[in-house]
Scaffold this active site. Structure first.
Site, PDB file in Angstrom:
ATOM      1  N   PHE A  25      -4.356 -14.473  -0.242  1.00 46.61           N
ATOM      2  CA  PHE A  25      -3.524 -13.766   0.745  1.00 46.61           C
ATOM      3  C   PHE A  25      -3.250 -12.354   0.264  1.00 46.61           C
ATOM      4  CE2 PHE A  25      -0.502 -15.671  -2.180  1.00 46.61           C
ATOM      5  CZ  PHE A  25       0.486 -14.710  -2.338  1.00 46.61           C
ATOM      6  N   TYR A  60       1.100  -5.419 -11.956  1.00 49.09           N
ATOM      7  CA  TYR A  60       2.284  -6.228 -11.669  1.00 49.09           C
ATOM      8  C   TYR A  60       2.991  -6.843 -12.881  1.00 49.09           C
ATOM      9  CZ  TYR A  60       0.902  -5.322  -6.962  1.00 49.09           C
ATOM     10  OH  TYR A  60       0.586  -4.658  -5.808  1.00 49.09           O
ATOM     11  N   ARG A  95       4.535   8.357  -7.211  1.00 45.41           N
ATOM     12  CA  ARG A  95       5.874   8.937  -7.309  1.00 45.41           C
ATOM     13  C   ARG A  95       6.921   7.853  -7.065  1.00 45.41           C
ATOM     14  NH1 ARG A  95       5.437  12.982  -2.072  1.00 45.41           N
ATOM     15  NH2 ARG A  95       3.353  13.359  -2.867  1.00 45.41           N
ATOM     16  N   THR A 100       0.847  -1.197   0.000  1.00 48.93           N
ATOM     17  CA  THR A 100       0.000   0.000   0.000  1.00 48.93           C
ATOM     18  C   THR A 100       0.879   1.242   0.000  1.00 48.93           C
ATOM     19  OG1 THR A 100      -0.161   0.481   2.393  1.00 48.93           O
ATOM     20  CG2 THR A 100      -1.672  -1.187   1.520  1.00 48.93           C
ATOM     21  N   VAL A 145       6.870   5.022  -5.124  1.00 49.33           N
ATOM     22  CA  VAL A 145       7.069   4.310  -3.845  1.00 49.33           C
ATOM     23  C   VAL A 145       6.794   2.809  -4.020  1.00 49.33           C
ATOM     24  CG1 VAL A 145       6.306   4.089  -1.449  1.00 49.33           C
ATOM     25  CG2 VAL A 145       6.612   6.367  -2.464  1.00 49.33           C
ATOM     26  N   ALA A 146       5.678   2.473  -4.673  1.00 45.30           N
ATOM     27  CA  ALA A 146       5.365   1.041  -4.873  1.00 45.30           C
ATOM     28  C   ALA A 146       6.434   0.381  -5.740  1.00 45.30           C
ATOM     29  CB  ALA A 146       3.984   0.879  -5.500  1.00 45.30           C
TER      30      ALA A 146
HETATM   31  C1  LIG Z   1       0.335  -7.534  -3.738  1.00 41.79           C
HETATM   32  C2  LIG Z   1      -0.620  -6.530  -3.173  1.00 41.79           C
HETATM   33  O1  LIG Z   1      -0.500  -6.168  -2.049  1.00 41.79           O
HETATM   34  S1  LIG Z   1      -1.880  -5.947  -4.158  1.00 41.79           S
HETATM   35  C3  LIG Z   1      -2.473  -4.471  -3.386  1.00 41.79           C
HETATM   36  C4  LIG Z   1      -2.071  -3.201  -4.057  1.00 41.79           C
HETATM   37  N1  LIG Z   1      -2.517  -2.100  -3.222  1.00 41.79           N
HETATM   38  C5  LIG Z   1      -3.704  -1.475  -3.348  1.00 41.79           C
HETATM   39  O2  LIG Z   1      -4.484  -1.747  -4.237  1.00 41.79           O
HETATM   40  C6  LIG Z   1      -4.023  -0.442  -2.296  1.00 41.79           C
HETATM   41  C7  LIG Z   1      -4.442   0.907  -2.929  1.00 41.79           C
HETATM   42  N2  LIG Z   1      -3.440   1.399  -3.873  1.00 41.79           N
HETATM   43  C8  LIG Z   1      -2.217   1.816  -3.476  1.00 41.79           C
HETATM   44  O3  LIG Z   1      -1.868   1.754  -2.292  1.00 41.79           O
HETATM   45  C9  LIG Z   1      -1.276   2.395  -4.510  1.00 41.79           C
HETATM   46  O4  LIG Z   1      -2.029   3.102  -5.434  1.00 41.79           O
HETATM   47  C10 LIG Z   1      -0.430   1.335  -5.269  1.00 41.79           C
HETATM   48  C11 LIG Z   1       0.343   0.506  -4.251  1.00 41.79           C
HETATM   49  C12 LIG Z   1      -1.313   0.410  -6.080  1.00 41.79           C
HETATM   50  C13 LIG Z   1       0.518   2.040  -6.217  1.00 41.79           C
HETATM   51  O5  LIG Z   1       1.426   2.820  -5.455  1.00 41.79           O
HETATM   52  P1  LIG Z   1       2.236   4.046  -6.131  1.00 41.79           P
HETATM   53  O6  LIG Z   1       3.346   4.377  -5.223  1.00 41.79           O
HETATM   54  O7  LIG Z   1       1.295   5.114  -6.490  1.00 41.79           O
HETATM   55  O8  LIG Z   1       2.815   3.365  -7.458  1.00 41.79           O
HETATM   56  P2  LIG Z   1       4.103   3.854  -8.260  1.00 41.79           P
HETATM   57  O9  LIG Z   1       4.112   5.334  -8.335  1.00 41.79           O
HETATM   58  O10 LIG Z   1       5.309   3.224  -7.710  1.00 41.79           O
HETATM   59  O11 LIG Z   1       3.795   3.231  -9.690  1.00 41.79           O
HETATM   60  C14 LIG Z   1       4.604   2.242 -10.299  1.00 41.79           C
HETATM   61  C15 LIG Z   1       4.022   1.959 -11.647  1.00 41.79           C
HETATM   62  O12 LIG Z   1       2.758   1.304 -11.484  1.00 41.79           O
HETATM   63  C16 LIG Z   1       1.734   2.064 -12.123  1.00 41.79           C
HETATM   64  N3  LIG Z   1       0.543   1.976 -11.278  1.00 41.79           N
HETATM   65  C17 LIG Z   1       0.480   2.300  -9.980  1.00 41.79           C
HETATM   66  N4  LIG Z   1      -0.763   2.088  -9.541  1.00 41.79           N
HETATM   67  C18 LIG Z   1      -1.479   1.629 -10.577  1.00 41.79           C
HETATM   68  C19 LIG Z   1      -2.833   1.238 -10.748  1.00 41.79           C
HETATM   69  N5  LIG Z   1      -3.695   1.280  -9.726  1.00 41.79           N
HETATM   70  N6  LIG Z   1      -3.223   0.799 -11.965  1.00 41.79           N
HETATM   71  C20 LIG Z   1      -2.337   0.748 -12.989  1.00 41.79           C
HETATM   72  N7  LIG Z   1      -1.040   1.135 -12.893  1.00 41.79           N
HETATM   73  C21 LIG Z   1      -0.630   1.557 -11.692  1.00 41.79           C
HETATM   74  C22 LIG Z   1       2.257   3.452 -12.215  1.00 41.79           C
HETATM   75  O13 LIG Z   1       1.648   4.155 -13.267  1.00 41.79           O
HETATM   76  C23 LIG Z   1       3.730   3.199 -12.464  1.00 41.79           C
HETATM   77  O14 LIG Z   1       3.899   2.834 -13.822  1.00 41.79           O
HETATM   78  P3  LIG Z   1       5.251   3.127 -14.658  1.00 41.79           P
HETATM   79  O15 LIG Z   1       6.313   3.478 -13.670  1.00 41.79           O
HETATM   80  O16 LIG Z   1       5.519   1.832 -15.345  1.00 41.79           O
HETATM   81  O17 LIG Z   1       4.882   4.214 -15.582  1.00 41.79           O
END
Ligand SMILES: CC(=O)SCCNC(=O)CCNC(=O)[C@H](O)C(C)(C)COP(=O)(O)OP(=O)(O)OC[C@H]1O[C@@H](n2cnc3c(N)ncnc32)[C@H](O)[C@@H]1OP(=O)(O)O
Length: 435
Positions: free
Chosen positions: A435, A149, A117, A109, A119-120
């Site tokens: 999970f 992913y 930016r 998350t 972080v993920a």
């Molecule tokens: C395995 C698991 O735990 S699955 C659960 C995932 N978490 C959630 O759904 C909780 C709600 N969402 C979040 O907390 C956040 O939006 C996250 C974790 C999904 C993404 O976090 P961020 O820090 O915004 O992502 P970050 O900026 O690192 O993006 C990395 C890449 O993924 C892409 N990305 C991030 N979120 C999404 C999304 N929801 N849909 C599609 N692409 C996405 C970004 O565009 C970026 O792409 P690029 O670098 O190839 O151009």
């Protein structure tokens, strides 16, 4: 040293430090630190704040996992993470019944205040490097959204069906079970359920090992919504516990004869137990609808209903895999045909990129080696991404379909179907618990 002590990845830590953020392991023995991480995880998935009681349960059942947090020192609450992930190593059962280690990634998350930016990305890339550094050959996760992913080399490897069954249309045509069913209290069921799940997962491709947190949630010893959970156990003719089903009942607004039963979990160590539990649910008085999410895609019950249209099914992706070591994982599973295939693998992160020769023998064993030569006479040859190879690995995705979709390039005629036949399995891979 166990995975829980694997340090955070220094490359990701440096990358986040350039944005003024700190990446660190959470000391799960330190309650306040871990509670703040747990609350951030709850918030990240739009769940209510955890109560003190559920925090205590989460601490007790998940402290052994490796919890990672991203912290913003400029925040008014700098001890509260703005990014989370949690990892642990579990055996993953592969076709043939062997297991390989899988680095399970969960709870990814990022706070909405810090989203998009990178972080993920730092967290995910960091986990891939951490797993590779620990020589864990596979990474696995389940996703909230299917769009995130693939860029990290993951591919969907198992699916589940969500079934909704109109009970009045069912004319049970399966076998009569010789055993007995009993209501059991969650505390009594917990050890039996753990044994049954473990027996099933050890031969079920896609099966993982589940800790008390998971088993407690399905039988109702933990969790906020446990009061409404009922559980029955199936004992075989010799009185041995062989399966259980836990479920909730919801009344219809106006018609008391139309309750809905929602299955929390149903699992049998034998087909006999599985059928008996299904029959029990489908014949519950005052129940018009049985809903069962997360079911295997090759569930036999659909052939036991007497009316194929009594059930509607919705399919969804379940376990996503990311191979980190091609020879280790391909060498661990068994194969359905004796054949040879050259796999030309591309990998955006370079962990697995290269050409591999997979040769399988009549006993089903596979021999894999990195390979530079010309494709041997009679061998099939394909080019594919590591995400697509990860999708194919457990036998739950068709190579021929991926070729038709333009994802696998056939370097020899009929190569995708030859690969599909090698990877064929007698039981669809199933993620027993999410999970
Ligand atoms: C395995 C698991 O735990 S699955 C659960 C995932 N978490 C959630 O759904 C909780 C709600 N969402 C979040 O907390 C956040 O939006 C996250 C974790 C999904 C993404 O976090 P961020 O820090 O915004 O992502 P970050 O900026 O690192 O993006 C990395 C890449 O993924 C892409 N990305 C991030 N979120 C999404 C999304 N929801 N849909 C599609 N692409 C996405 C970004 O565009 C970026 O792409 P690029 O670098 O190839 O151009």
């Amino acid at each position: 040293m166990g995975f829980e002590h694997t340090p955070v990845d220094p490359t990701s830590a440096e990358r986040l430090a350039t944005s003024g953020l700190e990446l660190r392991l959470v000391d799960t023995a330190e309650h306040d630190d871990f509670d703040r991480w747990l609350q951030a995880d709850q918030r990240g998935f739009h769940m209510a704040k955890a109560t003190p009681a559920s925090l205590a349960e989460l601490r007790a059942t998940t402290a052994h996992r490796r919890s990672v947090g991203v912290y913003d020192p400029q925040s008014p609450a700098p001890g509260h993470p703005v990014g989370t992930t949690q990892t642990w190593v579990t055996p993953l059962t592969v076709p043939g019944g062997a297991t390989i280690d899988m680095w399970a990634v969960s709870s990814v998350t990022v706070s909405p205040t810090h989203r998009r930016r990178g972080v993920a990305r730092a967290l995910l890339e960091g986990e891939l490097r951490a797993a590779a550094g620990d020589n864990v050959p596979m990474v696995g996760l389940t996703v909230s959204e299917a769009t995130i992913y693939s860029r990290f080399g993951f591919g969907v490897a198992t699916f589940t069906d969500s079934a909704e069954i109109e009970t009045r249309r069912v004319r049970w045509s399966g076998p009569d079970a010789p055993g007995r069913l009993h209501f059991v209290d969650p505390d009594v069921l917990l050890p039996d359920a753990a044994t049954i799940i473990d027996a099933v997962r050890s031969s079920q491709p896609g099966g993982l090992s589940y800790d008390d947190h998971f088993v407690g949630s399905v039988v109702g010893t933990i969790g906020d919504d446990r009061a409404g959970l009922r559980a029955v156990r199936y004992d075989d003719a010799d009185g041995r516990p062989m399966g259980f089903a836990s479920y909730r009942l919801r009344a219809h607004e106006t018609d008391f004869a139309k309750h809905t039963a929602t299955v929390q979990h149903l699992i049998g160590a034998t087909d006999e137990a599985t059928a008996a539990l299904w029959r029990y649910l489908l014949e519950l008085d005052l129940v018009a609808t049985v809903r069962a999410p997360g079911r295997p895609v090759d569930e036999p019950v659909h052939w036991q209903l007497g009316d194929l249209r009594a059930a509607t099914r919705r399919r969804r992706d379940a376990l996503w895999l990311r191979i980190l070591d091609v020879p280790a994982v391909l060498g661990a599973r068994r194969y359905a045909t004796a054949a040879a295939v050259v796999l030309e693998v591309s990998d955006p992160y370079g962990f697995t990129a290269g050409r591999f020769l997979l040769e399988t023998d009549a006993e089903g064993a596979g021999h894999v080696e990195q390979f530079d030569g010309a494709t041997p006479a009679g061998a099939a040859s394909v080019a594919l991404s590591i995400g697509d190879l990860s999708s194919l690995y457990l036998g739950g995705v068709s190579a021929a379909t991926l070729a038709r979709a333009g994802r696998i390039e056939e370097r020899s005629a009929g190569a995708a179907f030859a690969l599909e036949r090698m990877l064929a399995v007698d039981r669809a891979p199933w993620l027993i618990l999410g999970f």
